[in-house]
Design an enzyme around this catalytic site. Sequence first.
Site, mmCIF file in Angstrom:
data_model
loop_
_atom_site.group_PDB
_atom_site.id
_atom_site.type_symbol
_atom_site.label_atom_id
_atom_site.label_comp_id
_atom_site.label_asym_id
_atom_site.label_seq_id
_atom_site.Cartn_x
_atom_site.Cartn_y
_atom_site.Cartn_z
ATOM 1 N N TYR A 92 23.521 -21.013 -7.474
ATOM 2 C CA TYR A 92 23.134 -21.023 -6.065
ATOM 3 C C TYR A 92 24.345 -20.629 -5.224
ATOM 4 C CZ TYR A 92 20.486 -22.660 -1.962
ATOM 5 O OH TYR A 92 19.797 -22.738 -0.766
ATOM 6 N N SER A 93 24.897 -19.471 -5.560
ATOM 7 C CA SER A 93 26.052 -18.918 -4.851
ATOM 8 C C SER A 93 26.042 -17.413 -5.076
ATOM 9 C CB SER A 93 27.362 -19.539 -5.354
ATOM 10 O OG SER A 93 27.492 -19.398 -6.759
ATOM 11 N N ILE A 120 34.097 -28.809 -9.495
ATOM 12 C CA ILE A 120 33.815 -29.591 -8.286
ATOM 13 C C ILE A 120 32.620 -28.979 -7.572
ATOM 14 C CG2 ILE A 120 34.716 -30.435 -6.094
ATOM 15 C CD1 ILE A 120 37.522 -30.171 -7.199
ATOM 16 N N GLY A 121 31.518 -29.720 -7.537
ATOM 17 C CA GLY A 121 30.290 -29.186 -6.947
ATOM 18 C C GLY A 121 29.568 -28.329 -7.966
ATOM 19 N N CYS A 122 29.239 -28.922 -9.101
ATOM 20 C CA CYS A 122 28.765 -28.143 -10.265
ATOM 21 C C CYS A 122 27.331 -27.661 -10.139
ATOM 22 C CB CYS A 122 28.919 -28.977 -11.527
ATOM 23 S SG CYS A 122 27.860 -30.454 -11.574
ATOM 24 N N THR A 171 28.683 -33.562 -8.828
ATOM 25 C CA THR A 171 27.781 -33.130 -7.772
ATOM 26 C C THR A 171 27.366 -34.341 -6.961
ATOM 27 O OG1 THR A 171 25.636 -32.097 -7.259
ATOM 28 C CG2 THR A 171 25.799 -33.291 -9.332
ATOM 29 N N GLN A 204 20.175 -32.329 -8.853
ATOM 30 C CA GLN A 204 21.032 -31.387 -9.572
ATOM 31 C C GLN A 204 21.628 -32.027 -10.815
ATOM 32 O OE1 GLN A 204 23.937 -29.877 -6.756
ATOM 33 N NE2 GLN A 204 22.699 -28.061 -6.370
ATOM 34 N N CYS A 249 20.663 -15.368 6.889
ATOM 35 C CA CYS A 249 21.971 -15.370 6.221
ATOM 36 C C CYS A 249 22.284 -13.996 5.627
ATOM 37 C CB CYS A 249 22.015 -16.447 5.142
ATOM 38 S SG CYS A 249 22.104 -18.125 5.810
#
Length: 385
Positions: free
Chosen positions: A138-139, A175-177, A198, A203, A357
């Site tokens: 999700y990036s 960090i933020g997996c 997370t 998630q 976006c």
Amino acid sequence: MNSNAPTHLTALPDSRARRAIERLLEGSGITLNGPSPRDLRVYHPDLFERVLRQGTLGLGEAYMDGWWECERLDQLACRLLQHGLGERVHPPSERLMYRLQAGFFNLQSRARAYRVGEVHYDLGNDLFQRMLDPTLCYSCGYWKEADTLHEAQLAKLELACRKLELEPGMRVLDIGCGWGSFAAHAARYHGAEVTGITISKEQAELARQRCAGLPVAIELMDYRDLEGEGCFDRIVSIGMFEHVGHRNYPVYFRTVERLLDAEGLFLLHTIGSNSSEITADPWINRYIFPNGVLPSAMHIARASEPYLLLEDWQNFGPDYDRTLMAWLGNFDARWGEIADRYNERTRRMFRYYLSVCAGAFRARHLQLWQVLFSRGREQRYDAPR
């Protein structure tokens, strides 16, 4: 549209608000009730008053309510931003309120840290599984040599692994997996031992399932609660820094420095703002990413300077336009599979979010940065592309 939403184009009212909006649109290539796919079609005569009163929040909520339509929201957003309407449609009171809140309160405190998970990431794994590719990244994907979304996401994961110079047995912190995309890739293809954290319950649960059988541990926790010193050879953070907040940047980089081995590397993958002004779009803040703040290049450089050495900085922001449009295509194509579990307002919310976006990245209003840091190791660093 909701049950009370109009279903036909309305005659444009002869009002001061309508004339004000038309003056703002002059020269943008956007016409009210025009024939172009990027034109704004009005279904409710009170739209203009709402937008003048509430700015982008009113514009986004009016779209969710079915007060207006546009065939190509991405083109509309791009044109408006290129025309310089990004700031002009934010009422001064709205900008002042956010600055006061961000100045006096830590909007990304530990107490607030889990809110974005609850509001957005916990919305439903079924929705994101249909919108994203099989990696569940999700990036932003890396489209340099990719033809499909899946290829672009695999290329992004592999690019991150190559930049980190991963080797079998390395201890890696993610960090933020998210749903375990990087953790699974690094463990499966590079033999890394990964700890992913997370703040989203949904998630974490799915990430554990997807990483089953791999040397991966997924924890539901805030990065500020991590303990230890020098316990990771590599640290990566992909699409999480946007939730850290400017008041917490020093704590974030100090935490990374404390956890990273003396010879280690840290990769930060984040959306970036062209401006160092502390602000947030009120619609995105309310409906998509509560309390999020986009960092500027100055924010990152200044906050990291006391703790880490900047080795490399890459910008591939235009790739996010293509990524978001691919997500929108997936979302539209597969919405019917989950339509009975979500309402029409949610569908319009996601279409608006993804499209606007995409337009923002196309207008180069937003950037996507991968920044590589070390703790000052002796050897030269050459970043792959």
